[in-house]
Design a protein around this motif. Structure first.
Motif, PDB file in Angstrom:
ATOM      1  N   GLU A 146      21.703  27.240  37.269  1.00 10.20           N
ATOM      2  CA  GLU A 146      22.410  27.537  38.518  1.00 10.20           C
ATOM      3  C   GLU A 146      23.897  27.234  38.405  1.00 10.20           C
ATOM      4  O   GLU A 146      24.731  27.934  38.976  1.00 10.20           O
ATOM      5  N   ILE A 147      24.250  26.182  37.664  1.00  4.81           N
ATOM      6  CA  ILE A 147      25.673  25.871  37.462  1.00  4.81           C
ATOM      7  C   ILE A 147      26.359  26.994  36.689  1.00  4.81           C
ATOM      8  O   ILE A 147      27.457  27.449  37.050  1.00  4.81           O
ATOM      9  N   ILE A 148      25.720  27.459  35.619  1.00  6.26           N
ATOM     10  CA  ILE A 148      26.308  28.534  34.815  1.00  6.26           C
ATOM     11  C   ILE A 148      26.383  29.822  35.621  1.00  6.26           C
ATOM     12  O   ILE A 148      27.393  30.546  35.576  1.00  6.26           O
ATOM     13  N   ARG A 149      25.328  30.136  36.375  1.00  6.11           N
ATOM     14  CA  ARG A 149      25.342  31.356  37.186  1.00  6.11           C
ATOM     15  C   ARG A 149      26.464  31.304  38.223  1.00  6.11           C
ATOM     16  O   ARG A 149      27.164  32.301  38.457  1.00  6.11           O
ATOM     17  N   GLY A 150      26.633  30.132  38.842  1.00  4.10           N
ATOM     18  CA  GLY A 150      27.714  29.998  39.812  1.00  4.10           C
ATOM     19  C   GLY A 150      29.079  30.193  39.179  1.00  4.10           C
ATOM     20  O   GLY A 150      29.971  30.815  39.778  1.00  4.10           O
ATOM     21  N   GLY A 151      29.258  29.681  37.950  1.00  2.00           N
ATOM     22  CA  GLY A 151      30.530  29.854  37.254  1.00  2.00           C
ATOM     23  C   GLY A 151      30.801  31.307  36.916  1.00  2.00           C
ATOM     24  O   GLY A 151      31.935  31.793  37.053  1.00  2.00           O
ATOM     25  N   ILE A 152      29.755  32.024  36.487  1.00  2.00           N
ATOM     26  CA  ILE A 152      29.931  33.442  36.157  1.00  2.00           C
ATOM     27  C   ILE A 152      30.236  34.248  37.420  1.00  2.00           C
ATOM     28  O   ILE A 152      31.092  35.135  37.424  1.00  2.00           O
ATOM     29  N   GLU A 153      29.522  33.933  38.510  1.00  3.43           N
ATOM     30  CA  GLU A 153      29.749  34.659  39.760  1.00  3.43           C
ATOM     31  C   GLU A 153      31.141  34.408  40.322  1.00  3.43           C
ATOM     32  O   GLU A 153      31.676  35.233  41.081  1.00  3.43           O
ATOM     33  N   ALA A 154      31.748  33.255  39.951  1.00  5.52           N
ATOM     34  CA  ALA A 154      33.078  32.933  40.472  1.00  5.52           C
ATOM     35  C   ALA A 154      34.170  33.808  39.858  1.00  5.52           C
ATOM     36  O   ALA A 154      35.275  33.891  40.401  1.00  5.52           O
ATOM     37  N   VAL A 155      33.874  34.438  38.729  1.00  8.71           N
ATOM     38  CA  VAL A 155      34.849  35.340  38.096  1.00  8.71           C
ATOM     39  C   VAL A 155      34.746  36.704  38.765  1.00  8.71           C
ATOM     40  O   VAL A 155      33.647  37.246  38.939  1.00  8.71           O
ATOM     41  N   GLY A 156      35.862  37.260  39.174  1.00  4.92           N
ATOM     42  CA  GLY A 156      35.875  38.522  39.912  1.00  4.92           C
ATOM     43  C   GLY A 156      35.251  39.674  39.138  1.00  4.92           C
ATOM     44  O   GLY A 156      35.307  39.729  37.900  1.00  4.92           O
ATOM     45  N   ARG A 157      34.664  40.620  39.872  1.00  5.46           N
ATOM     46  CA  ARG A 157      34.043  41.785  39.235  1.00  5.46           C
ATOM     47  C   ARG A 157      35.069  42.639  38.515  1.00  5.46           C
ATOM     48  O   ARG A 157      34.736  43.384  37.590  1.00  5.46           O
ATOM     49  N   GLY A 158      36.310  42.537  38.920  1.00  3.11           N
ATOM     50  CA  GLY A 158      37.346  43.300  38.241  1.00  3.11           C
ATOM     51  C   GLY A 158      37.478  42.943  36.775  1.00  3.11           C
ATOM     52  O   GLY A 158      37.894  43.792  35.954  1.00  3.11           O
ATOM     53  N   GLN A 159      37.124  41.705  36.413  1.00  2.81           N
ATOM     54  CA  GLN A 159      37.178  41.298  35.008  1.00  2.81           C
ATOM     55  C   GLN A 159      36.128  42.043  34.180  1.00  2.81           C
ATOM     56  O   GLN A 159      36.377  42.418  33.037  1.00  2.81           O
ATOM     57  N   TRP A 160      34.935  42.251  34.773  1.00  3.40           N
ATOM     58  CA  TRP A 160      33.913  43.053  34.083  1.00  3.40           C
ATOM     59  C   TRP A 160      34.404  44.483  33.897  1.00  3.40           C
ATOM     60  O   TRP A 160      34.245  45.067  32.820  1.00  3.40           O
TER      61      TRP A 160
END
Length: 384
Positions: A270-284
């Motif tokens: 959950e910590i890792i998922r939260g960190g990934i979700e915190a990065v904006g979709r524009g980066q993907w």
């Protein structure tokens, strides 16, 4: 004109110093009263305080240990052996739980409904179930239906499975201490060579693989030393009550590792998922626009940014992993809390044993925190 004493009290800095000095004095007085009261009560009951007992022979067994141990060794060495088991548990659980947590985090973000559903069930079930219950479940699961040592299952030559654990062939080294010393020095040499290689690469613009070359040299040196000093394979053999020789993977250790790794992985995921979700979709989208695959975008673009969000809560989680190893008492694995409890029963030095246990976990927690804070500073954004 000279300032009067009452005028000084109107100065906020002076008042702050007075308040802090009064607080420190109060804490010292309370600590002195507690120490005097404790020593007085111990003296009334004929209990001597002090750490002299550490030099005495422990005279109790430790069922399994990373370091060599005999009941005739001192209490001090028994604490060291228990600490070795705790450090081994903490390292294995932290690495395995982080790797599994990464898989869980990616599965929860997956568009595949089966992967997302299973990972969600995994996280919710483990996070909302007491850890002690999970450890007892896994201990029952790994011991149910296994025969005793005299009727052990033999799935392969030299391999025996019973209610005492899984017995496997192991390397037999004539001078294991020498190999351990060379390995420690070799790791230090690899770290130094890697740093020198990076500095040389930065200066010259060419890739220097000093670390890889040093690692190959250390591995070759260890193999050569092992061959010259004598190396063989030791098969476990059935003794009077248990198998002797070889390597043993006990049910207590397996249950403890399964329980703590899965439990910690649920939180880390959950910590890792939260960190990934915190990065904006524009980066993907930017990564895909540059021709990167989703895996490359995750590794090269997303994770370096997500680490700045992930590391602070991961520090707390790693500290919790170290502290959760004390629950090894539930399944009977001898880590430092178990050794401390046995020592207190043997000597009656409860206060000293608790002080040692608290000092050990305070030191381990501070060390983990310092390391993670150092790494956090390395990946933090540089403000100009």
């Amino acid at each position: 004109m000279a300032r009067r004493p009452f005028d000084l009290l109107r100065d906020t800095k002076v008042r702050a110093v007075i308040y802090q000095a009064a607080t420190v004095l109060l804490v010292v007085l309370v600590a002195a009263w507690l120490a005097d009261n404790t020593l007085t009560n111990l003296a009334k009951r004929g209990i001597t305080a002090g750490f002299d007992f550490l030099a005495r022979s422990a005279r109790f067994p430790i069922s399994e240990s990373l370091l060599p141990y005999k009941p005739t060794d001192s209490f001090a060495w028994a604490f060291v052996v228990g600490l070795g088991n705790t450090l081994m548990l903490g390292a294995i659980i932290a690495v395995a739980a982080t790797a599994l947590g990464m898989v869980v985090a990616l599965a929860r973000r997956s568009a595949n409904p089966l992967a997302a559903g299973v990972s969600t069930l995994f996280v919710e079930a483990l996070r909302n179930t007491p850890l002690v219950v999970q450890l007892l479940f896994w201990y029952a699961a790994v011991t149910v239906g296994l025969p005793n040592v005299h009727a052990a299952l033999d799935p392969a030559p030299g391999v025996h499975l019973s209610d005492r654990g899984l017995n496997l062939p192991a390397l037999s080294l004539a001078h294991g201490e020498l190999l351990a010393l060379v390995a420690v020095l070799g790791v230090a040499a690899i770290v130094i060579a890697t740093r020198v290689g990076r500095a040389a690469s930065a200066r010259s613009g060419r890739l220097h693989r000093y670390g890889l070359i040093t690692a190959a040299a250390v591995a070759g040196g260890l193999m050569l030393i092992a061959i010259l000093t004598g190396v063989g394979i030791e098969d476990p053999r059935l003794g009077r009550f248990n198998f002797v020789g070889g390597a043993t993977l006990t049910p207590e250790l397996v249950a403890l590792l399964l329980g703590l790794i899965l439990y910690s992985a649920a939180f880390i995921g959950e910590i890792i998922r939260g960190g990934i979700e915190a990065v904006g979709r524009g980066q993907w989208e930017a990564g895909r626009a540059m021709g990167l695959s989703d895996r490359q975008t995750l590794r090269l673009v997303i994770m370096p940014q997500a680490l700045r969000v992930i590391i602070p809560p991961m520090t707390s989680q790693y500290i919790n992993i170290v502290k959760n190893t004390t629950l090894a008492l539930v399944v009977g694995y001898p880590e430092i809390a178990s050794v401390t409890a046995t020592t207190i029963n043997q000597t009656g030095q409860a206060l000293e044993g608790i002080v040692i246990l608290m000092s050990v976990f305070l030191t381990l927690s501070l060390a983990a925190s310092l390391f993670m804070n150092w790494y956090n500073r390395r990946v933090a954004l540089v403000q100009r």
